[in-house]
Design an enzyme around this catalytic site. Structure first.
Site, mmCIF file in Angstrom:
data_model
loop_
_atom_site.group_PDB
_atom_site.id
_atom_site.type_symbol
_atom_site.label_atom_id
_atom_site.label_comp_id
_atom_site.label_asym_id
_atom_site.label_seq_id
_atom_site.Cartn_x
_atom_site.Cartn_y
_atom_site.Cartn_z
ATOM 1 N N SER A 25 0.819 -1.219 0.000
ATOM 2 C CA SER A 25 0.000 0.000 0.000
ATOM 3 C C SER A 25 0.849 1.264 0.000
ATOM 4 C CB SER A 25 -0.921 0.012 1.230
ATOM 5 O OG SER A 25 -0.148 0.017 2.421
ATOM 6 N N HIS A 252 24.402 5.282 -2.406
ATOM 7 C CA HIS A 252 24.444 5.519 -3.845
ATOM 8 C C HIS A 252 25.828 5.940 -4.340
ATOM 9 C CE1 HIS A 252 20.244 5.022 -3.561
ATOM 10 N NE2 HIS A 252 19.889 6.265 -3.362
#
Length: 496
Positions: A25, A252
C-alpha cells in the site's frame, strides 16, 4: 523490448513464481515495484505461471489495490490497456494486523502451495517496508513461507536504509542473516541498476585507452554529483532522522565510486560474476580511511524546518554536503575524490566527472592561450550520456584551443526500450539469481566504517549547517571547498 536475448529466460519460463510484495500500500511499491513488474510481464521476462500478492496493514480489497496501482502503470512504458488489465488480474491483496502475524503468512503459504502445481516453484519476497519491522517479518516468513529444498528457491529483496551507523547495521544484518543466507539476500541500491553505472565495467575494461589514463599519473580529481531540485516534500519524518549523508553518500555515491575505482574483477559477466565484482569493490572500500569533520562541508536549505513533516523546528539536519576522500591504492594515490549531493538545488542531475591533469605541452606552446583540462563526464540522469571534453582548434585564422564534446547521447543513439529503468533491471537480476548489482554484507560494513565516525562527530558537535537558498547551487562556500580540497580548475561552462 530490444533484440537482446537472455538465454536464462528460456529455462525459467515454465517455472512457477510467487512474488510477495510487502508494503504493497506504500509509495515505493506502487511507484517502483509494481511498474517494474509490469515491464517484465509485458516483455515476457516473467514465468508464464506467476502470481503477485500484495501484503500490508491497510484494509483493502483486490479491486481497491488494482485501482490504486492503475494510474502508476498507465503510459509508464507505453503498455496497452489489455496488457495492464492482464497484469492487474495477476495482482491480489492480503491485509495483516502486523507484518509479523504468522496466521496471515500461513494463509499466504497455503495459497502458494495451491498455486504451485509442479516444480520448480520459486518464491520472491520484496521488503518495501521500514527496517523496524524487518525482524518480525523475516521470522514469520522463515517459519511459514520458505520453499522446501529441492522444489525451488526463496529469495528476499531488501530496500535501504541498511541501518543508521555501523552498530545499527550490524544489528539489522544479524536479524536478516539469522533467517536467510547471504546467497538468498538481495540488498537493493537502485543506483546500481542505472544504465551508466552498469556501463562502467564495459567502458573501463574493454577500451584499451582507458587503462592507460585511469590512474594517478593522468587524473587530477574525481567528482561525483547528485543534485535534486525538489526538497524533502512529504519525507520529512524519514529524512530528518537520516540526513543527506546517510540518504545519498553512504550508499548511492559510494557504490558508484567503488565500481569506478576498482581493479579488474576476475569475471564480469555471468551468474558467478557477482562474487568477483563485489570482491573488487570491497578492496576499494577497505582502502578508504574513516572521514572526519575536516573532510566535509554541510548545508541546509532555507525553510527546511518549516515543512509540516519536520517535528524539530531547530533541526540541524544537513540537506547538502560536499566531502573529500582518498583511496589509498597505487592507482589512486593522492587523487582527491569529491562527493557532492543536495536537495532543493537549481537542477536535478547525477553524474560522474573525471578531470585529467594539464597536458604538459599545451600549457606553453600556444603563445599564452589557455588550454583547458580534459574531462570525462558520465551523466547518470537525466538523459544518460557520456562525453569527453576535448580541446580542438577554434575555427578561423587563429590557433586558439577551445573545448568541444565527443559525445554519446543514449536517447538518440539507442532504442528507448533497450534501456529499462533500474528497478526493472534489478528485479530481473534477482529472478536470474545474479548478485553483481546488489550490495553484500561486507560492502555495507566497510561503508559504515568510513562514514560512522563522521556521522557521530556531526551529531556530537551539534554543528550548524550553512543555510542556502532554495533553487541555488547550494552554499557558495562549497565551491571554494572543492577547489581547495581537489585542486579542481573550473572550466568556463561548468559549475559544481
Amino acid at each position: 523490448m530490444c533484440d537482446e536475448v537472455i538465454e536464462e529466460e528460456k529455462t525459467w519460463r515454465e517455472d512457477y513464481l510467487t512474488i510477495l510484495v510487502l508494503g504493497a500500500s506504500g509509495d515505493l511499491a506502487q511507484k517502483k515495484t509494481y511498474p517494474s513488474l509490469i515491464n517484465l510481464y509485458a516483455w515476457k521476462l516473467l514465468p508464464k505461471n506467476v502470481q503477485i500478492i500484495g501484503l500490508a496493514r491497510s484494509e483493502m480489497t483486490n479491486e481497491e489495490l488494482r485501482d490504486r496501482l492503475k494510474p502508476h502503470l498507465e503510459d509508464k512504458n507505453g503498455h496497452s490497456k489489455e496488457t495492464i488489465d492482464d497484469f492487474l488480474n495477476l495482482c491480489t491483496y492480503q491485509s495483516a494486523p502486523s507484518y509479523g502475524d504468522k496466521e496471515t503468512f500461513k494463509s499466504i503459504a497455503k495459497n502458494m502451495e495451491e498455486f504451485e502445481t509442479r516444480t520448480p516453484a520459486n518464491r520472491l519476497f520484496y521488503f518495501a517496508i521500514p527496517p523496524s519491522v524487518f525482524s518480525e517479518t523475516a521470522l514469520a516468513i522463515k517459519e511459514t513461507c520458505m520453499q522446501e529444498k529441492g522444489k525451488g528457491w526463496s529469495r528476499l529483496i531488501v530496500e535501504k536504509p541498511f541501518g543508521k551507523d555501523l552498530q545499527t547495521f550490524e544489528e539489522l544484518n544479524e536479524t536478516l542473516s539469522e533467517h536467510f543466507s547471504e546467497e538468498d539476500l538481495y540488498r537493493i541500491d537502485h543506483y546500481l541498476g542505472k544504465e551508466l553505472v552498469q556501463n562502467l565495467l564495459i567502458l573501463r575494461f574493454s577500451n584499451v585507452w582507458f587503462e592507460r589514463v585511469w590512474n594517478t599519473d593522468s587524473i587530477q580529481c574525481v567528482i561525483l554529483t547528485f543534485k535534486e531540485s525538489i526538497g524533502i516534500e512529504g519525507r520529512g519524518g524519514y529524512f530528518d532522522e537520516y540526513g543527506i549523508i546517510r540518504d545519498i553518500f553512504q550508499n548511492h555515491l559510494l557504490q558508484v565510486l567503488a565500481l569506478l575505482a576498482m581493479e579488474p574483477p576476475t569475471m564480469a559477466d555471468g551468474p558467478d560474476a557477482g562474487t568477483f565484482i563485489r570482491d573488487a569493490k570491497v578492496k576499494v572500500l577497505r582502502s578508504i580511511k574513516p572521514l572526519t569533520m575536516d573532510d566535509v562541508i554541510l548545508g541546509q536549505y532555507e525553510g527546511y524546518a518549516d515543512n509540516s513533516t519536520i517535528k524539530n523546528k531547530d533541526s540541524k539536519t544537513a540537506t547538502f554536503a560536499a566531502l573529500r576522500l582518498f583511496i589509498n591504492t597505487p592507482r589512486w594515490h593522492n587523487v582527491p575524490i569529491i562527493m557532492k549531493a543536495g536537495k532543493a538545488l537549481n537542477e536535478g542531475k547525477a553524474e560522474m566527472r573525471i578531470q585529467f591533469k594539464d597536458a604538459p605541452a599545451g600549457q606553453f606552446i600556444f603563445q599564452g592561450q589557455a588550454c583547458p583540462r580534459n574531462e570525462l563526464v558520465m551523466r547518470m540522469q537525466p538523459k544518460e550520456a557520456i562525453y569527453m571534453k576535448t580541446n580542438v582548434k577554434s575555427p578561423g585564422f587563429t590557433s586558439t584551443p577551445i573545448q568541444s564534446e565527443l559525445e554519446v547521447n543514449y536517447d538518440s543513439r539507442f532504442e528507448a526500450n533497450c534501456n529499462p529503468d533500474a528497478y526493472t533491471r534489478l528485479i530481473l537480476d534477482v529472478i536470474r539469481g545474479r548478485h553483481s548489482a546488489f550490495v553484500r554484507d561486507d560492502e555495507l560494513r566497510y561503508a559504515w566504517e568510513i562514514f560512522t565516525p563522521l556521522l557521530h562527530e556531526i551529531e556530537k558537535s551539534g554543528v550548524s549547517p550553512i543555510v542556502y537558498k532554495q533553487g541555488s547551487r547550494g552554499p557558495p562556500e562549497a565551491d571554494d571547498f572543492i577547489e581547495k580540497k581537489a585542486g579542481y580548475i573550473r572550466n568556463k561552462d561548468y559549475k559544481f
